[in-house]
Design an enzyme around this catalytic site. Structure first.
Site, PDB file in Angstrom:
ATOM      1  N   GLU A   1       0.053   2.098   6.133  1.00  0.00           N
ATOM      2  CA  GLU A   1      -0.531   1.642   7.406  1.00  0.00           C
ATOM      3  C   GLU A   1      -1.549   2.664   7.939  1.00  0.00           C
ATOM      4  O   GLU A   1      -1.550   3.007   9.118  1.00  0.00           O
ATOM      5  CB  GLU A   1       0.560   1.389   8.448  1.00  0.00           C
ATOM      6  CG  GLU A   1       1.456   0.221   8.110  1.00  0.00           C
ATOM      7  CD  GLU A   1       2.431  -0.118   9.221  1.00  0.00           C
ATOM      8  OE1 GLU A   1       2.565  -1.302   9.548  1.00  0.00           O
ATOM      9  OE2 GLU A   1       3.070   0.807   9.758  1.00  0.00           O
TER      10      GLU A   1
ATOM     11  N   GLU B   1       4.996  -6.304   5.215  1.00  0.00           N
ATOM     12  CA  GLU B   1       6.105  -6.062   6.138  1.00  0.00           C
ATOM     13  C   GLU B   1       6.225  -7.266   7.060  1.00  0.00           C
ATOM     14  O   GLU B   1       5.440  -7.425   7.996  1.00  0.00           O
ATOM     15  CB  GLU B   1       5.883  -4.794   6.973  1.00  0.00           C
ATOM     16  CG  GLU B   1       5.980  -3.516   6.197  1.00  0.00           C
ATOM     17  CD  GLU B   1       5.931  -2.278   7.100  1.00  0.00           C
ATOM     18  OE1 GLU B   1       6.109  -2.418   8.342  1.00  0.00           O
ATOM     19  OE2 GLU B   1       5.716  -1.177   6.566  1.00  0.00           O
TER      20      GLU B   1
END
Length: 586
Positions: free
Chosen positions: A158, A234
């Site tokens: 991320e 995710e």
């Protein structure tokens, strides 16, 4: 030789179209004896892949000292997954977030005061390279191209939520390739312009992370990658908890609906989390948006499999979606493993105690410093730290100011409790110093380093200084208390007539186990602290919740005599705990 590839905007595994249905299970949040149980339950839900992060701080706890045993046996976990017929996706750091201490970065990095994290900083990259030189050769034999179960490896994590140094991302990717990683590489980011611009690199698969509105998220992704598979790396089907906040839950039907919409759109999905597990020891992370908020010990995450491995309504809803999508009867799904029993062992009375402040010379080696230094400058990573100095008197109506305490300080004057200063409520504390002066002791708890966002560089202890009014106090004796072992504690029998003192103390008790089973510690009447079972650090408790019990997996117990040690920071109304068969996360 299995090989996951991208062709015509979809995945192919050995030339056959393949849709990844994955669930996250972190080996480091589950005792190794239960890895097989949790992986079999992932299969029983209909998934074909398991995903896991790798926390650098667990594998290199001290600089240049590596650990790949016990909870850190990542090779054993991956091999087991492969033996059970699961593919594996690994996300090998250096940074993982994961509500894990410091986002998985080792605390000893902060011994280098000028280090810049997660960018093309020479010092930082030299540490990453040395770690990768140790880690990656352990993973390459387990790649699918070498006959192993690993089909994909993530680059960083991320990154677009943190920075835009795509040269750094490219460096990490090329470093993986140079060390022999020849399976599919990918990045993962939020579905926002800035994140996708800063966190992706040309020639490397991009994926997105979100919990709802899949159509909107994939539409934004398509603006950047029109010819790649849709992947939610995710899928946030639950959420984590902070101390002082309510326990998070999410409706199972809503989770199932969003999941169904994704897979019917042809997307691959990784549930974050499928099974959350536990933040054992001092490994919980923290967040800092408006203020500091520490993550609780449980990482249940309201996921399909509970913290102790139980099937939930969400599990059943997700399994039903997968069965319907595949056009099979749920009875034909893989079998559920044998159940794990839960036990109530009743009330356990603590029989011995040791006052923390009195025993400092026996449990810590003191250091002299002009100013109160943070843990990292003293070579300490986790636990507690005590700062002691002599304050001149008399002084009446003055205010004690602890500048930038990270994270929670208890103040004592000549051994008497004066109050607590908290990072999220850093108010000055009124102190009256008698004629002749007094000894000032400040006990500071590291409640977990920030794991996400711009406050990542999170030193622990007293990080700036201590003042009486505007006068800085100098000449300190500092006692590091990492508490990585409890064997040297000098216990004494608890006095029946002892008065409440609000001083930190260790308590010890014993209990007998005839038949081992999972159990849960209730600490009703206790305030705040840490619990060890047979020397294993279970994690923190706090009466302010939301969590009301600590999970004790059966493998941590012994048949026969067992020892429990509790560090209580304030007081216990009655030094008794209960071992029950029912969890309570608030």
């Amino acid at each position: 030789m299995a090989n996951l590839q991208v062709k015509d905007a979809q995945f192919q595994l050995d030339g056959t179209p393949f849709q990844i249905l994955s669930g996250a299970i972190h080996y480091f949040r589950v005792v190794p004896e239960y890895w097989e149980d949790r992986l079999l339950k992932l299969k029983a839900c209909g998934f074909n892949t398991v995903e896991t992060y790798l926390p650098w701080n667990l594998h290199e706890p001290q600089e240049n000292s590596f650990c790949f045993e016990g909870l850190a046996d990542v090779e054993g976990f991956i091999k087991l997954a492969g033996e059970l017929g699961l593919h594996v996706i690994v996300r090998p750091s250096p940074y993982i977030c994961a509500e894990w201490e410091f986002g998985g970065l080792p605390a000893w990095l902060l011994q280098y005061p000028d280090i810049r994290l997660r960018c093309m900083d020479e010092v930082y990259l030299s540490k990453v390279d040395r770690y990768y030189d140790e880690l990656i050769p352990r993973l390459t034999p387990l790649l699918s191209t070498n006959g192993g179960p690993i089909i994909a490896v993530q680059v960083e994590n991320e990154y677009g939520s943190y920075g835009n140094d795509t040269t750094y991302l490219t460096y990490l990717r090329d470093g993986l390739i140079k060390r022999g990683v020849d399976v599919l590489l990918f990045t993962s980011d939020g579905p926002e312009d800035g994140m996708l611009q800063g966190g992706t690199i040309p020639g490397t698969l991009a994926t997105v992370n979100f919990g709802s509105k899949p159509e909107e998220s994939f539409e934004k992704f398509r603006e950047y990658r029109s010819d790649e598979p849709l992947v939610c790396m995710e899928y946030w089907n639950g959420w984590f908890d902070h101390w002082l906040k309510p326990h998070h839950t999410r409706d199972a039907a809503d989770v199932a609906d969003v999941f169904d919409r994704m897979i019917r759109a042809g997307a691959s999905v990784n549930f974050y989390m499928f099974h959350g597990g536990t933040n054992f020891g001092f490994y919980n992370g923290a967040n800092y948006q408006d203020k500091y908020e520490a993550t609780i010990t449980s990482y249940d995450y309201d996921s399909p499999l509970s913290e102790c491995g139980d099937e939930t309504e969400k599990f059943r809803a997700v399994r039903s979606v997968i069965a319907n999508y595949r056009g099979i009867d749920e009875k034909d799904m893989p079998q559920w493993p044998a159940p794990i029993s839960k036990k109530s062992y009743g009330r356990i009375v603590m029989t011995e105690s040791a006052d923390l402040l009195k025993q400092l010379p026996a449990i810590s080696t003191p250091l002299k410093r002009t100013c109160p230094e943070p843990m990292e400058k003293l070579g300490q990573n986790y636990g507690f730290i005590v700062y002691s100095t002599q304050v001149s008197g008399p002084r009446t109506g003055e205010m004690l100011n602890i500048q930038e305490v990270h994270d929670r300080a208890q103040v004592f004057l000549d051994g008497v409790y004066q109050g607590t200063v908290e990072r999220w409520d850093p108010r000055p504390l009124p102190l009256d110093i008698p004629a002749g002066g007094a000894k000032l002791d400040i006990v500071v708890e590291n409640m977990g380093r920030v794991n996400y966002g711009p406050k990542l560089k999170d030193f622990k202890g007293i990080t700036e200084g201590v003042r009486m009014n505007n006068q800085f106090l100098f000449d300190w004796t500092i006692y590091p208390l990492p508490l990585d072992a409890t064997t040297s504690l000098p216990f004494e029998p608890i006095s029946k007539t002892s008065e409440r003192t609000d001083r930190p103390a260790f308590y010890k008790g014993e209990f007998t186990v005839q038949e081992k089973g999972d159990t849960f510690i209730r600490l009703d009447g206790w305030s705040k602290g840490v619990v060890w079972i047979n020397g294993f650090n279970l994690g923190r408790y706090w009466e302010k919740g939301p969590q009301r019990t600590l999970y004790v997996p059966a493998p941590l117990l012994r048949q026969g005599q067992n020892e429990i040690i509790i560090l209580e920071l304030h007081h216990a109304e009655n030094p008794v705990i209960e071992l029950t068969d029912t969890p309570d996360l608030g």
